[in-house]
Motif scaffolding. Structure first.
Motif, PDB file in Angstrom:
ATOM      1  N   LYS A   1      93.345  51.493 -11.977  1.00 64.45           N
ATOM      2  CA  LYS A   1      92.784  50.921 -10.750  1.00 64.45           C
ATOM      3  C   LYS A   1      93.254  51.698  -9.520  1.00 64.45           C
ATOM      4  CE  LYS A   1      91.750  46.347 -12.368  1.00 64.45           C
ATOM      5  NZ  LYS A   1      92.119  44.934 -12.457  1.00 64.45           N
ATOM      6  N   ASP A   2      94.298  52.476  -9.720  1.00 61.32           N
ATOM      7  CA  ASP A   2      94.827  53.260  -8.614  1.00 61.32           C
ATOM      8  C   ASP A   2      94.167  54.631  -8.482  1.00 61.32           C
ATOM      9  OD1 ASP A   2      96.428  52.606  -6.573  1.00 61.32           O
ATOM     10  OD2 ASP A   2      98.291  53.316  -7.461  1.00 61.32           O
ATOM     11  N   THR A   3      93.206  54.942  -9.341  1.00 58.16           N
ATOM     12  CA  THR A   3      92.514  56.226  -9.178  1.00 58.16           C
ATOM     13  C   THR A   3      91.483  56.084  -8.072  1.00 58.16           C
ATOM     14  OG1 THR A   3      90.964  55.602 -10.898  1.00 58.16           O
ATOM     15  CG2 THR A   3      92.745  57.062 -11.554  1.00 58.16           C
ATOM     16  N   ALA A   4      91.020  57.224  -7.593  1.00 58.54           N
ATOM     17  CA  ALA A   4      90.043  57.202  -6.509  1.00 58.54           C
ATOM     18  C   ALA A   4      88.691  56.749  -7.054  1.00 58.54           C
ATOM     19  CB  ALA A   4      89.921  58.590  -5.896  1.00 58.54           C
ATOM     20  N   TYR A   5      87.908  56.162  -6.182  1.00 58.24           N
ATOM     21  CA  TYR A   5      86.589  55.679  -6.558  1.00 58.24           C
ATOM     22  C   TYR A   5      85.716  56.812  -7.115  1.00 58.24           C
ATOM     23  CZ  TYR A   5      81.741  54.490  -5.804  1.00 58.24           C
ATOM     24  OH  TYR A   5      80.395  54.339  -5.961  1.00 58.24           O
ATOM     25  N   GLU A   6      85.814  57.963  -6.473  1.00 52.39           N
ATOM     26  CA  GLU A   6      85.039  59.139  -6.902  1.00 52.39           C
ATOM     27  C   GLU A   6      85.243  59.441  -8.382  1.00 52.39           C
ATOM     28  OE1 GLU A   6      85.428  63.189  -5.096  1.00 52.39           O
ATOM     29  OE2 GLU A   6      85.534  61.919  -3.296  1.00 52.39           O
ATOM     30  N   GLU A   7      86.478  59.231  -8.800  1.00 55.44           N
ATOM     31  CA  GLU A   7      86.856  59.473 -10.183  1.00 55.44           C
ATOM     32  C   GLU A   7      86.123  58.500 -11.116  1.00 55.44           C
ATOM     33  OE1 GLU A   7      90.181  61.247 -10.590  1.00 55.44           O
ATOM     34  OE2 GLU A   7      89.807  61.349 -12.729  1.00 55.44           O
ATOM     35  N   LEU A   8      85.981  57.283 -10.671  1.00 56.31           N
ATOM     36  CA  LEU A   8      85.267  56.279 -11.463  1.00 56.31           C
ATOM     37  C   LEU A   8      83.806  56.694 -11.629  1.00 56.31           C
ATOM     38  CD1 LEU A   8      85.091  53.451 -12.832  1.00 56.31           C
ATOM     39  CD2 LEU A   8      84.538  52.535 -10.579  1.00 56.31           C
ATOM     40  N   ILE A   9      83.231  57.162 -10.547  1.00 57.14           N
ATOM     41  CA  ILE A   9      81.831  57.597 -10.601  1.00 57.14           C
ATOM     42  C   ILE A   9      81.694  58.794 -11.550  1.00 57.14           C
ATOM     43  CG2 ILE A   9      79.997  58.693  -9.224  1.00 57.14           C
ATOM     44  CD1 ILE A   9      80.200  55.667  -8.894  1.00 57.14           C
ATOM     45  N   ARG A  10      82.642  59.716 -11.476  1.00 56.31           N
ATOM     46  CA  ARG A  10      82.630  60.874 -12.367  1.00 56.31           C
ATOM     47  C   ARG A  10      82.698  60.398 -13.818  1.00 56.31           C
ATOM     48  NH1 ARG A  10      87.332  64.168 -10.858  1.00 56.31           N
ATOM     49  NH2 ARG A  10      86.360  63.964  -8.829  1.00 56.31           N
ATOM     50  N   ALA A  11      83.581  59.447 -14.068  1.00 60.07           N
ATOM     51  CA  ALA A  11      83.733  58.920 -15.429  1.00 60.07           C
ATOM     52  C   ALA A  11      82.427  58.281 -15.904  1.00 60.07           C
ATOM     53  CB  ALA A  11      84.871  57.906 -15.465  1.00 60.07           C
ATOM     54  N   ILE A  12      81.801  57.507 -15.039  1.00 59.03           N
ATOM     55  CA  ILE A  12      80.540  56.840 -15.405  1.00 59.03           C
ATOM     56  C   ILE A  12      79.498  57.892 -15.800  1.00 59.03           C
ATOM     57  CG2 ILE A  12      78.565  55.561 -14.440  1.00 59.03           C
ATOM     58  CD1 ILE A  12      80.619  53.899 -12.847  1.00 59.03           C
ATOM     59  N   ARG A  13      79.423  58.956 -15.015  1.00 55.14           N
ATOM     60  CA  ARG A  13      78.409  59.978 -15.294  1.00 55.14           C
ATOM     61  C   ARG A  13      78.717  60.743 -16.589  1.00 55.14           C
ATOM     62  NH1 ARG A  13      75.174  59.037 -11.452  1.00 55.14           N
ATOM     63  NH2 ARG A  13      75.831  58.710  -9.291  1.00 55.14           N
ATOM     64  N   GLU A  14      79.978  61.027 -16.822  1.00 52.09           N
ATOM     65  CA  GLU A  14      80.365  61.719 -18.064  1.00 52.09           C
ATOM     66  C   GLU A  14      80.057  60.854 -19.281  1.00 52.09           C
ATOM     67  OE1 GLU A  14      81.716  64.959 -18.620  1.00 52.09           O
ATOM     68  OE2 GLU A  14      80.815  65.050 -16.617  1.00 52.09           O
ATOM     69  N   VAL A  15      80.422  59.598 -19.173  1.00 54.34           N
ATOM     70  CA  VAL A  15      80.226  58.674 -20.271  1.00 54.34           C
ATOM     71  C   VAL A  15      78.733  58.508 -20.587  1.00 54.34           C
ATOM     72  CG1 VAL A  15      80.359  56.188 -20.745  1.00 54.34           C
ATOM     73  CG2 VAL A  15      82.408  57.439 -20.048  1.00 54.34           C
ATOM     74  N   MET A  16      77.916  58.528 -19.546  1.00 54.94           N
ATOM     75  CA  MET A  16      76.465  58.427 -19.755  1.00 54.94           C
ATOM     76  C   MET A  16      75.921  59.630 -20.527  1.00 54.94           C
ATOM     77  SD  MET A  16      75.204  55.581 -18.808  1.00 54.94           S
ATOM     78  CE  MET A  16      73.431  55.904 -18.721  1.00 54.94           C
ATOM     79  N   LYS A  17      76.638  60.753 -20.446  1.00 56.84           N
ATOM     80  CA  LYS A  17      76.224  61.944 -21.206  1.00 56.84           C
ATOM     81  C   LYS A  17      76.767  61.891 -22.623  1.00 56.84           C
ATOM     82  CE  LYS A  17      76.837  64.910 -17.225  1.00 56.84           C
ATOM     83  NZ  LYS A  17      77.837  65.889 -16.792  1.00 56.84           N
ATOM     84  N   GLY A  18      77.424  60.804 -22.963  1.00 57.30           N
ATOM     85  CA  GLY A  18      77.973  60.671 -24.317  1.00 57.30           C
ATOM     86  C   GLY A  18      79.368  61.249 -24.447  1.00 57.30           C
ATOM     87  N   LYS A  19      79.979  61.584 -23.307  1.00 54.73           N
ATOM     88  CA  LYS A  19      81.324  62.163 -23.376  1.00 54.73           C
ATOM     89  C   LYS A  19      82.399  61.099 -23.173  1.00 54.73           C
ATOM     90  CE  LYS A  19      79.877  66.683 -21.837  1.00 54.73           C
ATOM     91  NZ  LYS A  19      79.823  67.615 -20.717  1.00 54.73           N
ATOM     92  N   LYS A  20      83.628  61.508 -23.462  1.00 48.10           N
ATOM     93  CA  LYS A  20      84.769  60.617 -23.213  1.00 48.10           C
ATOM     94  C   LYS A  20      85.446  61.093 -21.940  1.00 48.10           C
ATOM     95  CE  LYS A  20      84.735  58.776 -27.487  1.00 48.10           C
ATOM     96  NZ  LYS A  20      85.024  57.506 -28.065  1.00 48.10           N
ATOM     97  N   TYR A  21      86.145  60.183 -21.288  1.00 47.03           N
ATOM     98  CA  TYR A  21      86.789  60.568 -20.039  1.00 47.03           C
ATOM     99  C   TYR A  21      88.125  59.865 -19.864  1.00 47.03           C
ATOM    100  CZ  TYR A  21      87.295  61.905 -15.178  1.00 47.03           C
ATOM    101  OH  TYR A  21      87.753  62.452 -14.005  1.00 47.03           O
ATOM    102  N   LEU A  22      89.142  60.664 -19.572  1.00 44.13           N
ATOM    103  CA  LEU A  22      90.444  60.104 -19.193  1.00 44.13           C
ATOM    104  C   LEU A  22      90.781  60.663 -17.824  1.00 44.13           C
ATOM    105  CD1 LEU A  22      92.576  60.686 -22.429  1.00 44.13           C
ATOM    106  CD2 LEU A  22      91.561  58.544 -21.687  1.00 44.13           C
ATOM    107  N   SER A  23      91.269  59.823 -16.929  1.00 48.93           N
ATOM    108  CA  SER A  23      91.657  60.378 -15.633  1.00 48.93           C
ATOM    109  C   SER A  23      92.903  61.227 -15.851  1.00 48.93           C
ATOM    110  CB  SER A  23      91.885  59.282 -14.597  1.00 48.93           C
ATOM    111  OG  SER A  23      92.837  58.368 -15.056  1.00 48.93           O
ATOM    112  N   PRO A  24      93.111  62.252 -15.008  1.00 48.69           N
ATOM    113  CA  PRO A  24      94.214  63.194 -15.226  1.00 48.69           C
ATOM    114  C   PRO A  24      95.578  62.524 -15.401  1.00 48.69           C
ATOM    115  CG  PRO A  24      92.775  63.992 -13.508  1.00 48.69           C
ATOM    116  CD  PRO A  24      92.271  62.625 -13.873  1.00 48.69           C
ATOM    117  N   ASP A  25      95.846  61.479 -14.633  1.00 45.92           N
ATOM    118  CA  ASP A  25      97.165  60.834 -14.773  1.00 45.92           C
ATOM    119  C   ASP A  25      97.311  60.164 -16.144  1.00 45.92           C
ATOM    120  OD1 ASP A  25      95.154  59.231 -13.874  1.00 45.92           O
ATOM    121  OD2 ASP A  25      96.349  58.143 -12.399  1.00 45.92           O
TER     122      ASP A  25
END
Lengths: 130, 218
Positions: free
Chosen positions: B105-129
């Motif tokens: 929850k402490d990641t930036a909002y932009e990161e959440l949007i990036r994750a949503i878009r990656e996941v929609m492409k069928g990819k997995k996403y972990l924030s760097p931290d």
């Protein structure tokens, strides 16, 4: 400087009022315990600054901030919350608040935060990361 | 077509905050909100969202169990975990339950949007931290399994030379590239062959590809 206080906890309102009124040039003009009442009072009384909780019953804090700002685009708003997740902080700032302080550090930070945002300068309290 | 999102979090302010941010994206719509795990599961079944943004600590059914149930009945729903916990235990449970992404929850909002878009492409996403901790845990687990002789028996230099041999470079080219004499490269090659009990360049190449020292398309 006239301040409107919005918080649903009577205890918090009392504490914040005491902190604010202890300053010579600051005074709590009115308070409200719901977002709706807060929006209405901000509109009717036109305070210099609003200090508000974001976790409110009824209309939520973010909606309240947006509505207050749409009625008065120059209104300076300081939010108090125990939630400090960065995503939420971003949401609150984007809605139009200029300051964000954890309730836990209000005792030290409330007055400096009020002064900072009264001067038009953003204030993010301890433990709040933009 | 717009990305349809279900928000699951027991804190209303968190849902309100997310909603107010996400609504600014023209191609993302919040189609529902749930404040308990059970509601999340039933709403996911009813609404078939593309993505569930899932808190972990929720009353009556936690986010991990809710994820497991949703994935079981509808494996096409992508789960993006948005949690206050950076604990390895939670990350592992969430990812093995079938989540596609894990963010704090402490990641930036932009990161959440990036994750949503990656996941929609069928990819997995972990924030760097999060990824840093996961990698540390992985390395700890993986080390004892590394029986690959290329990574145990050979020195770093020998592995480098082996890779270049496998890539079809001549002794002279290799010598030029890593600034060593032709003779030294030849010694390296002899040592590699001896250590691995291989006897020709062809065998070395095959070995390097099989063991992942070099890739086929290199």
């Amino acid at each position: 400087m006239n301040i409107l206080l919005i918080d649903d906890h009577a205890e918090t309102r009392r504490e914040m009022t005491a902190l604010i009124n202890a300053e010579k040039d600051l005074r709590v003009l009115a308070d409200a315990d719901t977002g709706e009442e807060g929006v209405l009072k901000a509109y009717e009384l036109n305070p210099d600054l609003v200090v508000m909780d974001i976790y409110l019953p009824g209309i939520n804090g973010i909606e309240a901030i947006k509505t207050i700002r749409s009625n008065n685009p120059d209104m300076k708003i300081l939010t108090l919350s125990n939630h400090s997740g960065r995503i939420l902080v971003e949401a609150v700032l984007k809605a139009g608040a200029l300051g964000y302080v954890r309730k836990g550090s209000a005792f030290e930070e409330l007055v400096p935060a009020i002064r900072s945002i009264a001067a038009g300068k953003q204030y993010l309290g301890k433990g709040i990361n933009d | 077509m717009s990305i349809r999102i279900l928000l699951a979090d027991d804190h209303k302010i968190m849902r309100d905050g997310l909603k107010s941010l996400v609504e600014k994206e023209t191609d993302i719509t919040v189609i529902g909100e749930a404040e308990t795990g059970k509601t999340t599961v039933s709403m996911a079944q009813k609404l078939s969202p593309n993505i569930v943004i899932m808190d972990i600590s929720m009353p009556d059914l936690n986010g991990i169990e809710a994820t497991r149930k949703i994935i079981k009945t509808n494996p096409n729903v992508k789960i993006v975990a948005l949690s206050a916990h950076a604990d390895q235990h939670f990350i592992r449970e969430m990812m093995t339950a079938g989540a596609s992404a894990y963010l704090l929850k402490d990641t930036a909002y932009e990161e959440l949007i990036r994750a949503i878009r990656e996941v929609m492409k069928g990819k997995k996403y972990l924030s760097p931290d999060i990824a840093r901790g996961v990698l540390d845990a992985y390395v700890k687990l993986a080390r004892p399994l590394s029986a690959n002789p290329a990574f145990v028996v050979l020195t770093d230099r020998e592995r480098e030379v082996l890779q270049m041999i496998a890539e079809g470079k001549s002794t002279k080219e290799i010598a030029g590239e890593i600034e060593l004499s032709v003779k030294t490269i030849e010694t390296h090659r002899r040592n590699i062959m001896e250590k691995l009990d291989l006897h020709s360049i062809a065998e070395l190449t095959k070995y390097a590809i099989r063991e992942g020292v070099t890739s086929v398309d290199a």
